[in-house]
Scaffold this active site. Structure first.
Site, short mmCIF file in Angstrom:
data_model
loop_
_atom_site.label_atom_id
_atom_site.label_comp_id
_atom_site.label_asym_id
_atom_site.label_seq_id
_atom_site.Cartn_x
_atom_site.Cartn_y
_atom_site.Cartn_z
N SER A 243 0.87 -1.17 0.00
CA SER A 243 0.00 0.00 0.00
C SER A 243 0.91 1.21 0.00
O SER A 243 2.13 1.09 0.02
CB SER A 243 -0.88 0.00 1.25
OG SER A 243 -0.08 0.12 2.42
N LYS A 244 0.31 2.41 -0.03
CA LYS A 244 1.14 3.61 0.00
C LYS A 244 2.03 3.63 1.24
O LYS A 244 3.18 4.06 1.21
CB LYS A 244 0.26 4.86 -0.04
CG LYS A 244 -0.42 5.08 -1.38
CD LYS A 244 -1.23 6.36 -1.38
CE LYS A 244 -1.90 6.57 -2.73
NZ LYS A 244 -2.73 7.79 -2.76
N ARG A 245 1.49 3.12 2.34
CA ARG A 245 2.26 3.08 3.58
C ARG A 245 3.35 2.02 3.52
O ARG A 245 4.37 2.12 4.18
CB ARG A 245 1.33 2.82 4.76
CG ARG A 245 2.04 2.72 6.10
CD ARG A 245 1.07 2.52 7.24
NE ARG A 245 0.20 3.68 7.42
CZ ARG A 245 -0.73 3.75 8.36
NH1 ARG A 245 -0.94 2.73 9.18
NH2 ARG A 245 -1.48 4.83 8.48
N HIS A 246 3.12 0.99 2.72
CA HIS A 246 4.03 -0.14 2.69
C HIS A 246 4.77 -0.27 1.36
O HIS A 246 5.08 -1.37 0.91
CB HIS A 246 3.26 -1.44 2.98
CG HIS A 246 2.66 -1.46 4.35
ND1 HIS A 246 3.39 -1.72 5.49
CD2 HIS A 246 1.40 -1.24 4.77
CE1 HIS A 246 2.61 -1.67 6.54
NE2 HIS A 246 1.39 -1.37 6.14
#
Length: 465
Positions: A243-246
């Site tokens: 994801s954007k965070r990951h």
């Protein structure tokens, strides 16, 4: 049969690494079979699709070198074709108009869930022999639903996941056109794949649930059903869904971060696919090897450390003039011009084996093209009173001699030997004065590249000459 594959992103955001892998595998499969690779932009989500996102997709494909043979095709430019096929299905009794209101559908689903049933459309407006339909309400624009088979199964041999079978009674009648007449995603995909004669659909496994619906529509149109290959998800470095965070950043972010496209491609090729123990290979070799049989059905995990290792490898192999073009752009963004300075390609040849990415290369060679400002503690540590006379004498000798790396090396070595010093005692202060740092490649190579005039100017600035 001519193999025809497609990459069909929605322009609702950037092209991320998962999409890039899908594009790569679709491209490579077409190239392996001397087939056709198509780019299709699925832009029917008007509220979320943007021209900027379309351009980001095109830029990402171009940077990676994933050249397409046909397209890009835009779904919004094919509306007349979709409506034509919807009219055909209505005429053949394979689709129907549904006048159920949003409130009626919500009540229907709540009742089903309360009874422990799977929420689904109950077929109120589905025409059947002997069935009387409700009166058509006034002032209501209907949606169009596909008349899904009521019994039997829909099955396919997924090229990655194996045999998948879904009972038709698990599927309700899919809306293929909204009340305003615009066709829905699943329907547009079917018509596009049919019209574009797609033979192999290679896509993420988040589309598995769409596949039985799409197959049923294709069969209703008497269209050829393509082979499907659903790629498992990519996990981030931390094992979480990408994801954007990951780590699910734009492909172009890798360019900004200093990666070479061939390193990203090589890494993506090994992300869920393998050819024995081969780790490093060209895209030409990849296309020769690539097949669907060796794609793993389990999730692949992104490993930034491995990507960095591959990028460092490709940096070492890269042509210095190509690296110079990339580094020049990065230095220019910092307000540093290379014109009038040492040959950048030559400088990069000295440094490229020490860097993991283009940004590190730019960091490393900055001092050749700008004023340097060594830290006071660094100057105090290395420009000590006992070594200053040695450095002054050495500078005078360098100024009088031929300016080649070999001559510079010999002069520095003679100064070290004549004064009974260890080499770093002379080399370190030279580095500090010309580079502003104590660690560089071979100091004679640095001086040779920096040039006589600039080297002497920098040295004399600290020696008080």
């Amino acid at each position: 049969m001519m193999i025809r594959t497609r990459f069909a992103p929605s322009p609702t955001g950037f092209l991320h690494i998962g999409g890039a892998r899908t594009a790569l595998f679709s491209w490579a499969y077409a190239r392996h079979h001397q087939g056709v690779f198509i780019l299709r932009i699925e832009d029917t989500d008007v509220a979320r699709s943007t021209p900027e996102a379309v351009q980001a997709i095109l830029d990402g494909m171009n940077w990676l070198g994933l050249n397409y043979d046909e397209g890009p095709f835009y779904q919004m430019q094919r509306m007349d074709r979709y409506k034509q096929v919807i009219a055909q299905l209505l005429e053949e009794g394979k689709a129907y108009r549904c006048y159920s209101s949003r409130e009626a559908l919500d009540a229907m689903r709540e009742k089903q869930m309360a009874a422990g049933l799977k929420p689904r459309y109950d077929g109120t407006w589905r025409p059947e022999p002997g069935k009387t339909l409700p009166p058509v309400p006034g002032g209501v624009e209907p949606v169009i639903r596909f008349k899904n088979p009521l019994d039997g199964i829909v099955a396919w041999d997924d090229q990655v996941k194996g045999r998948i079978a879904i009972a038709n009674n698990e599927l309700d009648d899919l809306i293929i056109a909204r009340a305003d007449g615009t066709p829905t995603y699943n329907f547009c995909v079917v018509v596009d794949d049919w019209d574009m004669q797609i033979t192999h659909v290679i896509r993420g496994d988040d589309h598995v649930n769409n596949t039985p619906r799409q197959i049923n529509i294709l069969k209703a149109l008497n269209a050829q059903v393509p082979q499907y290959a659903h790629l498992s998800m990519i996990l981030g470095d931390d094992g979480q869904k990408l994801s954007k965070r990951h780590g699910a950043v734009s492909v172009m972010q890798y360019d900004e971060d200093g990666y070479l496209p061939e390193a990203v491609l090589n890494y993506l090729a090994r992300l869920g696919w393998s050819h024995g123990d081969d780790e490093i290979f060209s895209m030409e070799q990849f296309c020769t090897w690539f097949d669907l049989d060796h794609i793993t059905p389990s999730a692949a995990q992104f490993n930034t450390e491995k990507l960095n290792w591959l990028n460092a490898h490709y940096l070492k192999l890269a042509d210095n003039s190509r690296l110079a073009t990339e580094v020049t752009k990065r230095l220019a963004a910092r307000g540093i011009a290379t014109a009038g300075g040492p040959d950048l390609a030559g400088v990069l040849g000295l440094y490229k084996e020490r860097a993991a990415n283009l940004n590190e290369l730019a960091d490393a060679v900055e001092y050749f093209y700008r004023q340097i400002h060594p830290a006071d503690d660094l100057l105090g540590k290395h420009l000590t009173p006992d070594v200053m006379p040695v450095l002054k004498a050495l500078t005078e000798k360098l100024a009088a001699g031929e300016w080649t790396q070999a001559v510079l090396h010999d002069a520095i070595q003679e100064a070290v030997t004549a004064n009974g010093l260890k080499f770093p005692k002379v080399a370190m202060p030279l580095r500090v004065m010309v580079a502003g740092i104590a660690q560089t490649p071979s100091v004679d190579a640095v001086l040779a590249l920096l040039g006589r005039d600039e080297t002497l100017r920098r040295l004399n600035g600290y020696l008080g000459v």
